[in-house]
Design an enzyme around this catalytic site. Structure first.
Site, PDB file in Angstrom:
ATOM      1  N   HIS A 147       7.234   5.698   1.179  1.00 38.99           N
ATOM      2  CA  HIS A 147       7.933   4.483   0.766  1.00 38.99           C
ATOM      3  C   HIS A 147       8.840   4.752  -0.436  1.00 38.99           C
ATOM      4  CE1 HIS A 147       4.238   2.564   2.664  1.00 38.99           C
ATOM      5  NE2 HIS A 147       5.229   2.017   3.334  1.00 38.99           N
TER       6      HIS A 147
ATOM      7  N   ASN B 256       0.860  -1.191   0.000  1.00 35.57           N
ATOM      8  CA  ASN B 256       0.000   0.000   0.000  1.00 35.57           C
ATOM      9  C   ASN B 256       0.893   1.237   0.000  1.00 35.57           C
ATOM     10  OD1 ASN B 256      -2.476   1.345  -0.055  1.00 35.57           O
ATOM     11  ND2 ASN B 256      -2.512   1.556   2.159  1.00 35.57           N
ATOM     12  N   LEU B 257       1.787   1.293  -0.991  1.00 38.92           N
ATOM     13  CA  LEU B 257       2.885   2.247  -0.994  1.00 38.92           C
ATOM     14  C   LEU B 257       2.421   3.673  -1.228  1.00 38.92           C
ATOM     15  CD1 LEU B 257       5.512   0.207  -3.060  1.00 38.92           C
ATOM     16  CD2 LEU B 257       5.084   0.194  -0.592  1.00 38.92           C
ATOM     17  N   HIS B 258       3.100   4.604  -0.563  1.00 42.26           N
ATOM     18  CA  HIS B 258       2.858   6.031  -0.733  1.00 42.26           C
ATOM     19  C   HIS B 258       4.193   6.731  -0.945  1.00 42.26           C
ATOM     20  CE1 HIS B 258       4.246   6.291   3.398  1.00 42.26           C
ATOM     21  NE2 HIS B 258       3.260   5.510   3.807  1.00 42.26           N
TER      22      HIS B 258
ATOM     23  N   GLN C  56      10.534   1.517  16.110  1.00 46.63           N
ATOM     24  CA  GLN C  56      10.860   0.397  15.220  1.00 46.63           C
ATOM     25  C   GLN C  56      12.277   0.531  14.675  1.00 46.63           C
ATOM     26  OE1 GLN C  56       8.189  -1.458  12.039  1.00 46.63           O
ATOM     27  NE2 GLN C  56       9.495  -0.114  10.806  1.00 46.63           N
TER      28      GLN C  56
ATOM     29  N   SER D 186       1.322   7.682   5.912  1.00 48.18           N
ATOM     30  CA  SER D 186       1.174   6.342   6.455  1.00 48.18           C
ATOM     31  C   SER D 186       0.106   5.600   5.676  1.00 48.18           C
ATOM     32  CB  SER D 186       0.769   6.399   7.937  1.00 48.18           C
ATOM     33  OG  SER D 186       0.390   5.121   8.409  1.00 48.18           O
ATOM     34  N   SER D 187       0.301   4.297   5.497  1.00 50.28           N
ATOM     35  CA  SER D 187      -0.719   3.490   4.830  1.00 50.28           C
ATOM     36  C   SER D 187      -2.030   3.530   5.600  1.00 50.28           C
ATOM     37  CB  SER D 187      -0.235   2.049   4.694  1.00 50.28           C
ATOM     38  OG  SER D 187       0.922   1.988   3.885  1.00 50.28           O
TER      39      SER D 187
END
Length: 287
Positions: free
Chosen positions: A41, A36-38, A159, A191-192
């Site tokens: 990414h 679900n790239l934006h 993370q 963000s996805s």
């Protein structure tokens, strides 16, 4: 002309290609994603190209990092669109394995990687087991791909800290590169999960980063009443319609914040409708 994207679904095929790259003396950069790239990414892909001859992106929605009541089944899966975006961004390879390819003996029988200290508190407290799932799948991806460098976004500050510590502790010969958070024009971190926001919620969502900036200004100006500042931030988020999960001030290594330090990181997580949003802001005294 759009570059061709070579896609692998099997580890054996991927490893053959990586071996061929090594024989040619070429370096490889890894960009792990859940799809679900934006634009955030694609910024990782762009940065990866600066550090290696070839770039490989992984798309794998990792069940091991989702809790029992989280959104694994509903997480957006947009492989065709993602592949087009990666090809346009100049990515060379895509690794899109199945769950059984990654966990052939099942999730219950999978050896797990646990990273102490930096995994604790913050999202680690709110999402028990989440970072064990992250560390486990990333360690497997590192072994599958054997990259020279790997790029991760700084939006998920905790993370990134987990991956950096795991890489050091397990002696992976991989350079970890943190890439600054990409934001919409109003400041919302890309963000996805932003896709879960309604139009009305999307208009409110930028308030998370705006709140962090407001608190950050006070911190930079010398106000080190940490409890007071975080209480103020949570109250402000609640006023804006968020359900805050946490707002904390930590040292850059995520240890407890020190009053005599000159830099800190503000971290927050809050729910807005169906979306769980996270963000962070590094603050330096006097800036």
């Amino acid at each position: 002309m759009t570059a061709s994207l070579v896609t692998f679904t099997q580890t054996a095929e991927l490893r053959k290609e990586v071996s061929q790259l090594r024989r040619q003396g070429l370096t490889l950069a890894l960009v792990p994603t859940m799809g679900n790239l934006h634009a955030g990414h694609l910024r990782l892909v762009e940065e990866a190209r600066r550090h290696a001859d070839k770039v490989l992106t992984t798309i794998f929605v990792n069940p091991l990092q989702f809790g029992p009541h989280e959104d694994f089944d509903n997480y957006p899966r947009t492989l065709e669109e993602d592949s087009e975006k990666l090809a346009s961004a100049g990515c060379d390879y895509l690794f899109n394995p199945s769950v059984t390819e990654v966990y052939p003996e099942g999730q219950e029988n999978q050896t797990r990687v646990q990273v102490p200290q930096v995994s604790e508190g913050l999202c680690g407290q709110k999402r028990p087991g989440h970072f064990d799932g992250v560390a486990t799948v990333v360690s497997k991806l590192f072994n599958f791909v054997q990259p020279d460098v790997a790029c991760f976004g700084q939006k998920d500050y905790q993370q990134l800290a987990v991956i950096q510590k795991m890489t050091r502790d397990l002696n992976f010969p991989i350079r970890i590169i943190g890439v600054p958070t990409q934001r919409a024009t109003d400041g919302l971190a890309l963000s996805s999960r932003n896709a879960y926001l309604t139009e009305a919620e999307r208009r409110k969502a930028a308030g998370l980063y705006a709140t962090l900036k407001s608190i950050g200004e006070k911190l930079a100006a010398g106000n080190t009443h940490f409890h007071e500042l975080t209480h103020l931030a949570r109250a402000r988020l609640a006023e804006l319609g968020f359900s805050p999960e946490y707002v904390e001030i930590r040292s850059l290594d995520l240890s407890p914040a020190r009053i005599d330090a000159r830099e800190w990181v503000l971290l927050a997580a809050a729910r807005l409708g169906k979306a769980r949003l996270i963000d962070n802001l590094v603050v330096r005294k006097g800036e």
